[in-house]
Design a protein around this motif. Structure first.
Motif, PDB file in Angstrom:
ATOM      1  N   ILE A   1       1.662  12.088  -9.659  1.00 54.32           N
ATOM      2  CA  ILE A   1       1.030  13.415  -9.570  1.00 54.32           C
ATOM      3  C   ILE A   1       2.089  14.501  -9.659  1.00 54.32           C
ATOM      4  O   ILE A   1       1.951  15.494 -10.387  1.00 54.32           O
ATOM      5  CB  ILE A   1       0.228  13.539  -8.250  1.00 54.32           C
ATOM      6  N   LEU A   2       3.197  14.273  -8.925  1.00 55.97           N
ATOM      7  CA  LEU A   2       4.259  15.278  -8.935  1.00 55.97           C
ATOM      8  C   LEU A   2       4.828  15.455 -10.338  1.00 55.97           C
ATOM      9  O   LEU A   2       5.063  16.571 -10.791  1.00 55.97           O
ATOM     10  CB  LEU A   2       5.382  14.867  -7.987  1.00 55.97           C
ATOM     11  N   ALA A   3       5.013  14.322 -11.013  1.00 57.51           N
ATOM     12  CA  ALA A   3       5.605  14.378 -12.347  1.00 57.51           C
ATOM     13  C   ALA A   3       4.699  15.141 -13.300  1.00 57.51           C
ATOM     14  O   ALA A   3       5.139  16.000 -14.058  1.00 57.51           O
ATOM     15  CB  ALA A   3       5.830  12.955 -12.863  1.00 57.51           C
ATOM     16  N   ILE A   4       3.373  14.849 -13.196  1.00 58.47           N
ATOM     17  CA  ILE A   4       2.427  15.546 -14.067  1.00 58.47           C
ATOM     18  C   ILE A   4       2.412  17.029 -13.745  1.00 58.47           C
ATOM     19  O   ILE A   4       2.440  17.887 -14.626  1.00 58.47           O
ATOM     20  CB  ILE A   4       1.014  14.940 -13.907  1.00 58.47           C
TER      21      ILE A   4
ATOM     22  N   PHE B   1       2.752  22.597 -14.821  1.00 63.39           N
ATOM     23  CA  PHE B   1       2.951  23.948 -14.292  1.00 63.39           C
ATOM     24  C   PHE B   1       4.387  24.428 -14.485  1.00 63.39           C
ATOM     25  O   PHE B   1       4.886  25.250 -13.736  1.00 63.39           O
ATOM     26  CB  PHE B   1       2.591  23.993 -12.806  1.00 63.39           C
ATOM     27  N   HIS B   2       5.046  23.882 -15.477  1.00 61.70           N
ATOM     28  CA  HIS B   2       6.427  24.280 -15.704  1.00 61.70           C
ATOM     29  C   HIS B   2       6.516  25.771 -16.040  1.00 61.70           C
ATOM     30  O   HIS B   2       5.793  26.266 -16.895  1.00 61.70           O
ATOM     31  CB  HIS B   2       7.027  23.454 -16.846  1.00 61.70           C
TER      32      HIS B   2
ATOM     33  N   SER C   1       0.837  -1.209   0.000  1.00 62.16           N
ATOM     34  CA  SER C   1       0.000   0.000   0.000  1.00 62.16           C
ATOM     35  C   SER C   1       0.869   1.255   0.000  1.00 62.16           C
ATOM     36  O   SER C   1       0.597   2.225  -0.715  1.00 62.16           O
ATOM     37  CB  SER C   1      -0.957  -0.010   1.197  1.00 62.16           C
ATOM     38  N   LEU C   2       1.928   1.226   0.804  1.00 61.01           N
ATOM     39  CA  LEU C   2       2.810   2.397   0.838  1.00 61.01           C
ATOM     40  C   LEU C   2       3.468   2.613  -0.520  1.00 61.01           C
ATOM     41  O   LEU C   2       3.591   3.740  -1.003  1.00 61.01           O
ATOM     42  CB  LEU C   2       3.880   2.233   1.914  1.00 61.01           C
ATOM     43  N   GLY C   3       3.869   1.490  -1.108  1.00 55.09           N
ATOM     44  CA  GLY C   3       4.493   1.584  -2.427  1.00 55.09           C
ATOM     45  C   GLY C   3       3.543   2.166  -3.438  1.00 55.09           C
ATOM     46  O   GLY C   3       3.896   3.056  -4.212  1.00 55.09           O
ATOM     47  N   ALA C   4       2.300   1.705  -3.392  1.00 56.83           N
ATOM     48  CA  ALA C   4       1.307   2.214  -4.329  1.00 56.83           C
ATOM     49  C   ALA C   4       1.081   3.697  -4.108  1.00 56.83           C
ATOM     50  O   ALA C   4       1.018   4.499  -5.048  1.00 56.83           O
ATOM     51  CB  ALA C   4      -0.013   1.453  -4.152  1.00 56.83           C
ATOM     52  N   PHE C   5       1.019   4.056  -2.834  1.00 52.61           N
ATOM     53  CA  PHE C   5       0.806   5.463  -2.498  1.00 52.61           C
ATOM     54  C   PHE C   5       1.950   6.315  -3.042  1.00 52.61           C
ATOM     55  O   PHE C   5       1.738   7.369  -3.652  1.00 52.61           O
ATOM     56  CB  PHE C   5       0.710   5.600  -0.979  1.00 52.61           C
ATOM     57  N   ALA C   6       3.178   5.827  -2.828  1.00 46.54           N
ATOM     58  CA  ALA C   6       4.350   6.572  -3.296  1.00 46.54           C
ATOM     59  C   ALA C   6       4.311   6.717  -4.811  1.00 46.54           C
ATOM     60  O   ALA C   6       4.614   7.776  -5.357  1.00 46.54           O
ATOM     61  CB  ALA C   6       5.627   5.858  -2.854  1.00 46.54           C
ATOM     62  N   LEU C   7       3.893   5.649  -5.468  1.00 45.94           N
ATOM     63  CA  LEU C   7       3.831   5.667  -6.931  1.00 45.94           C
ATOM     64  C   LEU C   7       2.848   6.728  -7.420  1.00 45.94           C
ATOM     65  O   LEU C   7       3.153   7.549  -8.287  1.00 45.94           O
ATOM     66  CB  LEU C   7       3.395   4.288  -7.435  1.00 45.94           C
TER      67      LEU C   7
END
Lengths: 365, 194, 528
Positions: B21-24, B29-30, B10-16
């Protein structure tokens, strides 16, 4: 003053920090006197010890920070001591009062840079430190002496100075066994504590209060168990109205705070009367009155703008009611004020009044 | 054991998910940043005096932006400019070697001027007017006080004078109270040691 | 929330409009009942070249010139400016810098006129008796020519406000007779003694701006003035749309923005003028001066000044020629020794403290106060830490948060201060007045505003320098390119000669490069 640049105005209204603080001390007089009436010499000893320690600590801090000792005269340290004293139970031993006062001045105020710079209300932070460190002492209440005196136990007399002195400085064990037992007999839970314990046992609110012989009038007048200065809603109300009349505080915080608590408890107690206590119980119980009129309105740690003060009061009200209704502690007033203290810079920033000539939405996003 | 696996999964999935989201967000917003050179140049006082060892403010800004030069060489800008550049570049502030002098103006003693136009060529901001064999005059409003015209003058007829203080430009100093002094000292200390 | 309740109450007509904040300082109106006395001429009058907001004037006279009373002696430079006139007849003895009522103590170029005692009047300006049928533009020019500027203290050139603009039709003229500063009574006495003239002046303003209604605002601490203005109104008879409005006394009600709000409930949007919301606001003294300028052809050369203060033996209201030395006025009222006293130009709330009494009376001098050191030190005692009591926010008539602003100014966080609308501060002094910690808040704001202005000036100068430097580099580059082009053209057309003359052009080119410095060389890199 000869050639120093001085900007207008060249007139002053005459307000001073010393007078403002003194006004608050004056406003606490009814509550203090009533606590002496209820708890006799114990109350006097606690108040004097706290105020003295606070002043001495302040003096030591000023000395260490190489600031002029004249700052002692601004009455703020004395006020902090008095505030702390009024939130303590009558059976507080001397060392706890001393430690609490030192905490209040050193950790509550001076480490932030002294008067005006502290984030949290110094007296309340000390009270919370004491509550967490010494939970047993801080939740041991005795039946107010004057009403039940003689009826329960003839051995304890809080108007007896030597008895109180022994209890205050020596603790229960220093007292003769008879008196110690008598003292044990008159200790009881506070109304809030009673409700909380009974609730965990699944007893409905109505029954719990009935078993406690709860009476709204007594609670309003102050004939109930509690911290020495918190019991009487009436005495605190008189002080609060005095402050309002003297323009020391504005109505925003107390009104918003008490209003929120009353509103929330009214709604929920009408929906589920077995689970939630009624508004009158909330308003007169615990430290709510003291917090609403004195602690939350402490100028240093509350917002400066009227709108911000209303938000602050509502926040305090929600947190107080939530902790009382759902939390682990029976009383939430002091936690609520401290928690809202953290939010003050943010509140000040976002709830600035609309400046003359600027459109409403321009405030800040 | 399965509990541990669940937790890891679950933690791994959350991190993924969070990483996605961060990557998008980064793509979406670059912000196209302004070139560093212009930002630094905007902080410089534009005296074009060359005291930094570069022929003007922009070249110095270019060098600083490229990381080839320290941030503390602008003399007229003083400590304030140094701190602003250091802050912008995210580097350690350095002490400014030379104290900035009071703002000054060049002034041509016209009866001694021979009209050689050398100072006109030297002026980095075209603040000197005149023609060959004519008196030259410095436009006080445009002079940056860089002193670059003093050296070339063959008859030494250019003086540096203190900029006159104007009533309209006068501004209130900090109030003379202990508290404001303290705040000021602290600020200076802060500026000096960070 | 309280603002909301107030708003609703006002809409329902249950409550008069009242601006937020404000204070009630001790009135000290010592001279409220003293009639205006005419002050004697001084031997020398000193006239600074700038007595208004805007650009300074330049002298029209030289040393030795004879001047008459009302003669224009300095002409205005620029639009926001009004000329200066001789206050009496005499000789120009010198033109040099002299201290003025400015906190810096710096001087300003001033014309010194030695009085000849005749007080002969310059008659060039004709009275305009038929002003009702005169083109407003002519009257407006008259107001400018006569050097009228707001005599309430702000000295904004009057003619600028008296304009008809189709985009902003003026509906209401407000006469400001509030005089909310403690001690000052010059407007009070003027209304009590010159009510008819003021009323005529009001009509002139109405005629000039085409307004249909007018209000005369007076605070309730001036019953004499209220009665006089009402009587003048009753005598005039024909005025349905003029009303005397009595306002409860509160400082700073005399501020234009506050007064307009008190009377109409309207706010002037930030950066705008009252005319943009259809209002013209004039001080009563200015209105009287307008009357004199139009109907009597008298340029502004005198004004009423209140001399007062707890350290002045004989407070009075004086009709003083502009340029009269202040020391002389104090001496007239029995004060010669200024040791230990503080002299304030204007009222105690917004006036400037003077470094000494050696300044002349100017157009903005509505009062001169001699305050004892007790009053002064009470106002300027040791600054203590802010306890965030919020009294300053409550007192602020423009709803700023003064204590936070002061912190920002003190620690040079000017961007933040601007974000908190520092520049909307009107420097009325209410915050400092109520501060229990005696923080000189207004002083911090002035410091902040000054520093921000300085920063902007520097920024603008740097920007201009950059442009000049860049255009110079471009020019050098262009010249070099042209030279190179010419050379290659020469080489093409005269190939054999090129060999012979090779040595000289490159030498010249090298010379040019050396002269223009390395700047030119580095230009290509910068462009990348």
């Amino acid at each position: 003053m000869s050639l120093i640049m001085l900007s207008s105005p060249h007139a002053h209204g005459g307000d001073s920090i010393r007078m403002m603080m003194f006004t608050v001390i004056l406003a606490l007089l009814p509550a203090s006197l009533f606590s002496v009436y209820l708890f006799g010499w114990l109350s006097v000893l606690i108040i004097v010890t706290c105020m003295l320690t606070a002043l001495l600590t302040e003096a030591a801090c000023l000395k260490l920070m190489q600031r002029p000792l004249s700052a002692l005269l601004d009455n703020s340290a004395a006020l902090t001591g008095l505030f702390l004293a009024l939130t303590l139970p009558a059976t507080t031993p001397w060392w706890m009062a001393v430690v609490g006062s030192i905490f209040a001045i050193v950790l509550g105020k001076q480490v932030y840079g002294g008067l005006g710079h502290n984030i949290f209300n110094p007296a309340l932070s000390a009270r919370v430190i004491l509550l967490i460190s010494f939970p047993l002492n801080m939740t041991t209440w005795i039946i107010p002496m004057s009403i039940h005196m003689g009826a329960v136990t003839p051995t304890v007399n809080l108007y007896d100075f030597s008895q109180c002195l022994t209890l205050f400085f020596g603790g229960v064990n220093a007292l003769p066994a008879v008196i110690a037992q008598g003292l044990d007999a008159i200790s009881m839970a506070s109304p809030l504590g009673q409700v909380k314990t009974q609730a965990t046992l699944g007893v409905p609110v109505g029954q719990a209060l009935a078993a406690y012989h709860y009476n709204v009038l007594d609670a309003f007048l102050g004939f109930e168990a509690g911290s020495i200065g918190e019991t009487s809603a009436l005495a605190l109300l008189i002080g609060g109205i005095f402050l309002l009349a003297r323009h020391s505080i504005t109505w925003h915080i107390p009104f918003a705070y008490l209003g929120t608590v009353a509103l929330l408890s009214a709604i929920f107690s009408s929906i589920a009367p077995d689970q939630f206590t009624p508004p009158m119980f909330h308003l007169f119980a615990g430290g709510l009155m003291l917090c609403a009129f004195f602690m939350a309105t402490d100028p240093v740690s509350s917002p400066v703008t009227p709108n911000g003060q209303i938000v602050f009061g509502i926040g305090c009200g929600i947190i107080t009611w939530s902790i009382r209704s759902f939390g682990g502690y029976p009383e939430g007033a002091m936690f609520s004020v401290l928690l809202m203290n953290c939010a003050v810079p943010l509140i000040d920033h976002y709830f600035r009044p609309r400046v003359y000539g600027h459109a409403k939405e321009k405030g800040d996003s | 054991m399965t509990g541990l696996l669940y937790a890891l999964a679950s933690l791994g999935a959350f991190a993924l998910v969070a990483g996605l989201i961060l990557a998008i967000a980064q793509k979406a917003f670059h912000i196209e940043g302004d070139p560093m050179v212009d930002k630094i140049d905007a902080l410089l006082p534009q005296t074009q005096c060359g005291q930094c060892g570069y022929p003007g403010c922009k070249p110095y800004a270019t060098a600083v932006a490229a990381g080839e030069e320290e941030v503390n060489h602008c003399v007229p800008g003083g400590e304030r400019t140094m701190l602003q550049i250091a802050d912008l570049m995210g580097v350690e502030p350095k002490t400014v070697e030379q104290e900035a002098a009071a703002p000054r103006l060049a002034f041509v003693r016209e009866d001694e001027c021979i009209g050689c136009t050398l100072c006109i060529k030297a002026c980095p901001v075209d603040a000197i007017i005149g023609a060959p064999k004519q008196y030259h005059t410095i436009i006080a409003d445009h002079c940056t006080g860089c002193e670059l015209c003093v050296e070339p003058c063959p008859v030494d007829c250019i003086d540096m004078v203190t900029k006159p203080e104007l009533l309209e430009h006068w501004s209130w100093p900090l109030p003379d109270t202990k508290r404001s002094q303290l705040a000021h000292e602290r600020r200076e200390q802060h500026a000096g040691h960070v | 929330m309280p603002a909301m309740f107030r708003n609703i109450a006002q809409r329902l007509g249950m409550m008069a409009h009242s601006f937020p904040g404000g204070v009630h300082p001790d009135q000290h109106k010592l001279t409220g009942a003293s009639p205006i006395e005419v002050c004697e001429l001084a031997p020398v009058h000193i006239l600074p070249m700038k007595q208004h907001i805007g650009a300074p004037c330049s002298p029209l006279v030289t040393v030795g010139d004879k001047v008459l009373r009302g003669q224009k002696i300095a002409k205005s430079e620029g639009y926001v400016s009004v000329p200066v006139h001789a206050p009496t007849s005499g000789t120009v003895v010198k033109i040099e810098e002299h201290p003025i009522a400015h906190p810096s103590g710096m001087g300003m170029a001033s014309i010194f006129i030695e009085t000849d005692g005749d007080d002969a009047v310059d008659q060039t300006l004709e009275p305009i008796t038929d002003w009702q049928n005169t083109d407003p533009a002519v009257l407006r020019e008259r107001a400018r020519m006569c050097g009228l500027a707001g005599l309430g203290g702000a000295v904004f050139p009057t003619f600028i406000k008296l304009v008809r603009d189709k985009r902003f039709p003026i509906e209401t003229v407000i006469l400001n007779g509030v005089e909310c500063e403690p001690y000052l009574t010059s407007d009070h006495r003027l209304m009590a003694e010159y009510a008819d003239e003021i009323l005529t002046g009001l009509h002139m303003i109405r005629h000039m701006v085409g307004a249909s209604s007018s209000l005369i605002a007076i605070e309730d601490n001036k019953p004499e003035a209220i009665a006089a203005m009402r009587e003048a109104l009753a005598n005039a008879g024909d005025l349905d749309n003029v009303r005397v409005v009595v306002l409860p006394t509160r400082y700073p009600q005399g501020g234009e923005k506050q007064l307009i709000y008190s009377l109409t409930g309207l706010e002037i949007p930030a950066g705008k003028l009252p005319m943009h919301i259809g209002i013209v606001c004039q001080n009563v003294a200015t209105t009287k001066a307008l009357h004199d300028a139009i109907l009597l052809g008298k340029p502004l050369s005198e004004r009423v000044v209140t001399l007062s203060g707890d350290a002045l033996p004989d407070p009075a209201n004086l009709l003083v020629r502009i340029g009269t030395p202040v020391r002389r006025l104090f001496a007239r009222q029995g004060l010669d020794d200024f040791i230990g006293l503080q002299i304030v130009h204007g009222g105690p709330m917004m006036g400037e403290r003077l470094k000494g009494p050696d300044i002349p009376v100017v157009k903005s001098t509505n009062g001169l106060l001699a305050l004892g050191s007790d009053a002064m030190s009470a106002a300027h005692t040791v600054e203590q830490p802010c306890i965030r009591c919020g009294h300053c926010s409550e007192a602020c008539p423009v709803s700023l948060v003064p204590n936070l602003l002061a912190d920002q100014c003190r620690s040079d966080q000017f961007e933040k201060a601007e974000d908190y609308q520092l520049f909307d501060c009107i420097e009325c002094g209410c915050c400092s007045y109520v501060c229990p910690s005696n923080i000189p808040l207004v002083h911090y704001f002035r410091y902040g505003k000054g520093q921000i202005a300085l920063g902007r000036r520097e920024q603008a100068f740097a920007e201009a320098s950059r442009t000049r430097s860049e255009s110079r580099d471009a020019r050098i580059e262009r010249e070099k390119a042209e030279k190179a082009a010419r050379r290659s053209r020469v080489r093409k057309t005269h190939p054999p000669k090129a060999d012979a003359n090779q040595s000289s052009p490159p030498a010249k080119a090298a010379d040019a490069t050396a002269n223009s410095g390395a700047t030119a060389d580095s230009t290509p890199e910068e462009k990348q």
